[in-house]
Enzyme design. Structure first.
Site, PDB file in Angstrom:
ATOM      1  N   LYS A   1       1.016  -0.815   0.008  1.00 36.40           N
ATOM      2  CA  LYS A   1       0.189  -0.115  -0.269  1.00 36.40           C
ATOM      3  C   LYS A   1       0.878   1.112  -0.203  1.00 36.40           C
ATOM      4  O   LYS A   1       1.704   1.506   0.994  1.00 36.40           O
ATOM      5  CB  LYS A   1      -0.780  -0.287   1.062  1.00 36.40           C
ATOM      6  CG  LYS A   1      -1.423   0.863   1.343  1.00 36.40           C
ATOM      7  CD  LYS A   1      -2.835   0.729   3.013  1.00 36.40           C
ATOM      8  CE  LYS A   1      -2.547   2.644   3.241  1.00 36.40           C
ATOM      9  NZ  LYS A   1      -3.865   2.396   4.191  1.00 36.40           N
TER      10      LYS A   1
ATOM     11  N   ASP B   1      -2.539  10.184   3.248  1.00 39.34           N
ATOM     12  CA  ASP B   1      -3.454  10.176   3.915  1.00 39.34           C
ATOM     13  C   ASP B   1      -4.675  10.758   4.757  1.00 39.34           C
ATOM     14  O   ASP B   1      -4.600  10.371   5.847  1.00 39.34           O
ATOM     15  CB  ASP B   1      -3.856   8.598   4.249  1.00 39.34           C
ATOM     16  CG  ASP B   1      -5.818   8.020   4.359  1.00 39.34           C
ATOM     17  OD1 ASP B   1      -6.097   8.878   4.099  1.00 39.34           O
ATOM     18  OD2 ASP B   1      -5.801   7.192   5.286  1.00 39.34           O
TER      19      ASP B   1
ATOM     20  N   LYS C   1      -9.816  13.247   8.142  1.00 41.49           N
ATOM     21  CA  LYS C   1      -9.161  12.306   9.196  1.00 41.49           C
ATOM     22  C   LYS C   1      -9.237  13.598  10.633  1.00 41.49           C
ATOM     23  O   LYS C   1      -9.541  15.174   9.531  1.00 41.49           O
ATOM     24  CB  LYS C   1      -8.530  12.007   9.015  1.00 41.49           C
ATOM     25  CG  LYS C   1      -8.209  10.404   8.583  1.00 41.49           C
ATOM     26  CD  LYS C   1      -6.660  10.420   8.782  1.00 41.49           C
ATOM     27  CE  LYS C   1      -6.166   9.074   7.846  1.00 41.49           C
ATOM     28  NZ  LYS C   1      -6.884   7.676   8.720  1.00 41.49           N
TER      29      LYS C   1
ATOM     30  N   ASP D   1       1.514   7.175   5.501  1.00 42.62           N
ATOM     31  CA  ASP D   1       1.574   5.415   5.042  1.00 42.62           C
ATOM     32  C   ASP D   1       1.052   4.638   3.669  1.00 42.62           C
ATOM     33  O   ASP D   1       0.425   4.063   3.058  1.00 42.62           O
ATOM     34  CB  ASP D   1      -0.774   6.510   4.862  1.00 42.62           C
ATOM     35  CG  ASP D   1      -1.796   5.451   4.888  1.00 42.62           C
ATOM     36  OD1 ASP D   1      -1.735   4.425   5.946  1.00 42.62           O
ATOM     37  OD2 ASP D   1      -2.938   6.497   4.783  1.00 42.62           O
TER      38      ASP D   1
ATOM     39  N   ASP E   1     -11.973   6.948   3.819  1.00 41.05           N
ATOM     40  CA  ASP E   1     -11.117   6.945   5.079  1.00 41.05           C
ATOM     41  C   ASP E   1     -10.801   5.035   4.479  1.00 41.05           C
ATOM     42  O   ASP E   1      -9.434   4.834   4.919  1.00 41.05           O
ATOM     43  CB  ASP E   1     -10.879   7.155   6.051  1.00 41.05           C
ATOM     44  CG  ASP E   1      -9.473   7.398   6.788  1.00 41.05           C
ATOM     45  OD1 ASP E   1      -8.634   7.795   6.394  1.00 41.05           O
ATOM     46  OD2 ASP E   1      -9.884   7.788   8.304  1.00 41.05           O
TER      47      ASP E   1
ATOM     48  N   GLU F   1      -9.544   3.657   2.049  1.00 37.59           N
ATOM     49  CA  GLU F   1      -8.777   3.739   1.142  1.00 37.59           C
ATOM     50  C   GLU F   1      -8.102   3.258   0.817  1.00 37.59           C
ATOM     51  O   GLU F   1      -7.591   2.805  -0.379  1.00 37.59           O
ATOM     52  CB  GLU F   1      -8.043   5.072   0.732  1.00 37.59           C
ATOM     53  CG  GLU F   1      -6.968   5.342   1.189  1.00 37.59           C
ATOM     54  CD  GLU F   1      -6.782   5.246   2.343  1.00 37.59           C
ATOM     55  OE1 GLU F   1      -7.839   5.764   2.939  1.00 37.59           O
ATOM     56  OE2 GLU F   1      -5.380   4.982   3.484  1.00 37.59           O
TER      57      GLU F   1
ATOM     58  N   ARG G   1      -7.387  -1.038   0.774  1.00 39.43           N
ATOM     59  CA  ARG G   1      -7.477  -1.601   0.507  1.00 39.43           C
ATOM     60  C   ARG G   1      -8.462  -1.994  -0.691  1.00 39.43           C
ATOM     61  O   ARG G   1      -8.342  -2.779  -1.516  1.00 39.43           O
ATOM     62  CB  ARG G   1      -9.087  -2.462   1.212  1.00 39.43           C
ATOM     63  CG  ARG G   1     -10.413  -0.978   1.508  1.00 39.43           C
ATOM     64  CD  ARG G   1     -11.276  -2.105   3.007  1.00 39.43           C
ATOM     65  NE  ARG G   1     -10.882  -0.883   4.790  1.00 39.43           N
ATOM     66  CZ  ARG G   1     -10.855  -1.270   5.199  1.00 39.43           C
ATOM     67  NH1 ARG G   1     -12.157  -1.856   5.738  1.00 39.43           N
ATOM     68  NH2 ARG G   1      -9.960  -0.420   6.154  1.00 39.43           N
TER      69      ARG G   1
END
Ligand code: BES
Ligand code: MN
Ligand code: ZN
Length: 487
Positions: free
Chosen positions: A252, A257, A264, A275, A334, A336, A338
Site C-alpha cells: 500500500k 492519507d 481525518k 501511509d 478513509d 482507501e 483496501r
C-alpha cells in the site's frame, strides 16, 4: 558508515576501542580503572549494555569501551549481537569520535553473528538530516569509520550480503521519512528508479491511462481527489529458475492519507505521510534482493496514490468497479488502502500468476489497538505461508501475530447496492479489512496480508533503529525469500 576488517594481531593503537564481552566475563587483564569502573557502573555484559572509560596507555589517553553480548549460549545470540552493535553506535554516533575499533577477539562468535554486529551498528546509525540546517554541533553525527578486529573467518563475505539489507532498509526508511510534498506517487517512482539504478531490477510503471484501460476503478477512485496522478510501480527480479512462478509482494502506497471526504481529525494527521510504508517496504526489499542477487523470482508491486478531499474527490456512497469486475460501495473514503490494494492484487495475479502473495499495508488503526507496536497483524488463507512468515519474523525480530478470518467476518462487508462495501462495523476493523482483500484473491492462491500500521513508525529508539521510520518489512521479506525460495 565505512566498515573495514583487520586480523586479531593487528589491533591498532586506535583512540577508541570497543571490546565485545560475554555476560559476566569482563576481561581482567585491563587497567584496574576499567575493570573496577565497569563493576562500579554495574556493567555485567548484558546484551546492549555499553561501558566506556578513559585510560592512559604509553602517554596517550585512550577511550576503551565494553559492549555486552549477553550469555554466550543464548539461543538468540545473533539478535543479541545485533543489539550490541546497535548499542555501540547509539553511544558513539554523536560523541565526537570519528572512528572506532570493535575488538571481537575475546568472544566466540560465528561469522553470521559477527556480521550481525555490523548490521546492527550500521542500521542503528541511520538518520535523515536532509532538512536540518541548524543542527547543533554537538548533535551532529561524527562517527564515520568502524574497524572490526578479530572477526571470525567468513565475516567479511557475509557482510557483503548484509550490506544489501542495509541498502534496502535505508531506502525504505528514506521513503517513509520523506514528507508528502516531496514523496508523492510520481516522485516515489523517480526516487526508486534513481536508487535502483544498476541493481538489475526491471521496473515497469503504469500511469493513469493504462490503469483506466485495465479497469482499475477502485484505485483510481481514491486518486481522483488529488492533483497528484496515481502510479503503479512494478519491480521484477527474476534471479531464480527459468519459468518458475514468482512470489509477489504488494505494498500500500498512500503517499498521504487525509481520509478524503471522510476527512481525518487534524491532530496527528501528519503521521499519514507514512501511509506508504507497505510500498516502501516492498521497494526496499526488492532493492535488497537485487543487490544480493537472490536466487529467486520475485515481483514487487506498489500501488501509489494520494488520498485528498477535493471537488472531484469520491463521495461516501459512490460505487466503483474494480479491475476484478467486482463492484464496491465506498462507505468511508478513509478506508482507501483496501481500494488501492484490491486493484494491485488483481493486477499482479492476472499479469504474473504468482505462486504466493504477501501484501503489506498500514491498513487500520484497529491493528494498533489490538497489538500495539510489538507485532504486525497477519491474516492469511494458508497455514504453510503463515508458518514460513512466522519463522522469518522470529529470525529477524520483525514479528507477526496471526489474526482470525472467516465467513462470519466476510458477511459484515456485504453491501445492499454493490458486491461489497469498503467498511464493516466498528468492531473487528482489521479483520474486515483483511476479508475485503481476500475477496480479490483468485483460485485459492496462498496469500497473506500484513497490517503494519503499528510497526512502520516508532516514537522511541530501539535496538537497531532511531525513532522514526523503522524500515519494517525488509528484513522479514528478505529472510522469507532466503528460507523459502533459495534453500
Ligand atoms: N492509513 C489508515 C490506517 C492507519 C491509522 C495507519 C493510524 C496508521 C496509523 C487507513 O487508511 C485508515 O484510515 N483506516 C481507517 C479505516 C476505517 C475508516 C474503517 C481506520 O483505521 O480508522
Ligand atoms: Mn485512510
Ligand atoms: Zn490509509
Amino acid at each position: 558508515m565505512k566498515i573495514q576488517f583487520l586480523g586479531a594481531a593487528e589491533l591498532p593503537s586506535a583512540p577508541l576501542i570497543v571490546h565485545l564481552v560475554d555476560q559476566d566475563a569482563i576481561p581482567a587483564d585491563m587497567e584496574t580503572a576499567l575493570v573496577e569502573g565497569a563493576k562500579r557502573a554495574r556493567f555485567t555484559g548484558k546484551a546492549g549494555q555499553v561501558f566506556d572509560g578513559f585510560v592512559e596507555r604509553s602517554g596517550t589517553v585512550v577511550r576503551v569501551a565494553l559492549a555486552g553480548l549477553g550469555e554466550a549460549s543464548a539461543k538468540d545470540r545473533r539478535s543479541n549481537v545485533e543489539r550490541a552493535g546497535g548499542a555501540i553506535v547509539a553511544r558513539f554516533l554523536t560523541s565526537g569520535e570519528t572512528a572506532l575499533t570493535i575488538d571481537g577477539s575475546g568472544v566466540s562468535l560465528t561469522a553470521q553473528e559477527a556480521a550481525g554486529a555490523l548490521l546492527g551498528a550500521v542500521l542503528r546509525g541511520w538518520r535523515y538530516d536532509t532538512y536540518r540546517t541548524k543542527l547543533a554541533d554537538d548533535a551532529r553525527p561524527t562517527l564515520e569509520d568502524i574497524t572490526f578486529v578479530g572477526a571470525p573467518e567468513g565475516t567479511e563475505a557475509l557482510w557483503q550480503v548484509e550490506q544489501a539489507i542495509v541498502q534496502g532498509v535505508s531506502l525504505t526508511r528514506e521513503l517513509v521519512t520523506e514528507p508528502a510534498n516531496i514523496i508523492y506517487p510520481e516522485s516515489f517512482v523517480e526516487r526508486c528508479k534513481a536508487r535502483m539504478e544498476g541493481a538489475g531490477l526491471k521496473l515497469r510503471v503504469l500511469d493513469e491511462a493504462e490503469m483506466r484501460g485495465l479497469g482499475m476503478g477502485a484505485l483510481l477512485g481514491v486518486a481522483q481527489g488529488s492533483v497528484r496522478p496515481a502510479r503503479i510501480l512494478v519491480m521484477e527480479w527474476l534471479g531464480g529458475a527459468n519459468g518458475e512462478k514468482p512470489v509477489a509482494f504488494v505494498g500500500k502506497g498512500v503517499t498521504f492519507d487525509t481520509g478524503g471526504i471522510s476527512i481525518k481529525p487534524a491532530a496527528g494527521m501528519e503521521d499519514m505521510k507514512w501511509d506508504m510504508g507497505g510500498a516502501g517496504a516492498v521497494a526496499g526489499t526488492m532493492l535488497a534482493l537485487a543487490l544480493r542477487k537472490a536466487k529467486a523470482n520475485v515481483i514487487g508491486v506498489c500501488g501509489l496514490v494520494e488520498n485528498m478531499p477535493d471537488g472531484n474527490a469520491q463521495r461516501p456512497g459512490d460505487v466503483v468497479t474494480s479491475m476484478s469486475g467486482q463492484t464496491i460501495e465506498v462507505i468511508n473514503t478513509d478506508a482507501e488502502g483496501r481500494l488501492v490494494l484490491c486493484d494491485a492484487l488483481t493486477f499482479v495475479q492476472r499479469e504474473y500468476a504468482p505462486a504466493r502473495i504477501v501484501d503489506l499495508a498500514t491498513l487500520t488503526g484497529a491493528i494498533i489497538v489490538s497489538l500495539a507496536h510489538e507485532y504486525a497483524g497477519m491474516f492469511s488463507n494458508d497455514d504453510a505461508l503463515v508458518a514460513d512468515l512466522n519463522a522469518a519474523g522470529d529470525a529477524t525480530g520483525e514479528r507477526l501475530w496471526r489474526m482470525p478470518m472467516g465467513p462470519a467476518y466476510d458477511k459484515m462487508i456485504d453491501s445492499p447496492i454493490a458486491d461489497i462495501r469498503n467498511v464493516g462495523p466498528r468492531s473487528g476493523g482489521s479483520i474486515t479489512a483483511a476479508q475485503f482483500l481476500l475477496r480479490f484473491i483468485e483460485n485459492g492462491t496462498p496469500w497473506a496480508h500484513l497490517d503494519i500500521a503499528g510497526t512502520v513508525w516508532t516514537d522511541k529508539p530501539g535496538a537497531t533503529w532511531e525513532k522514526g521510520a523503522s524500515g519494517f518489512g525488509v528484513r522479514l521479506l528478505d529472510r522469507f525469500v532466503r528460507d523459502t525460495l533459495e534453500g
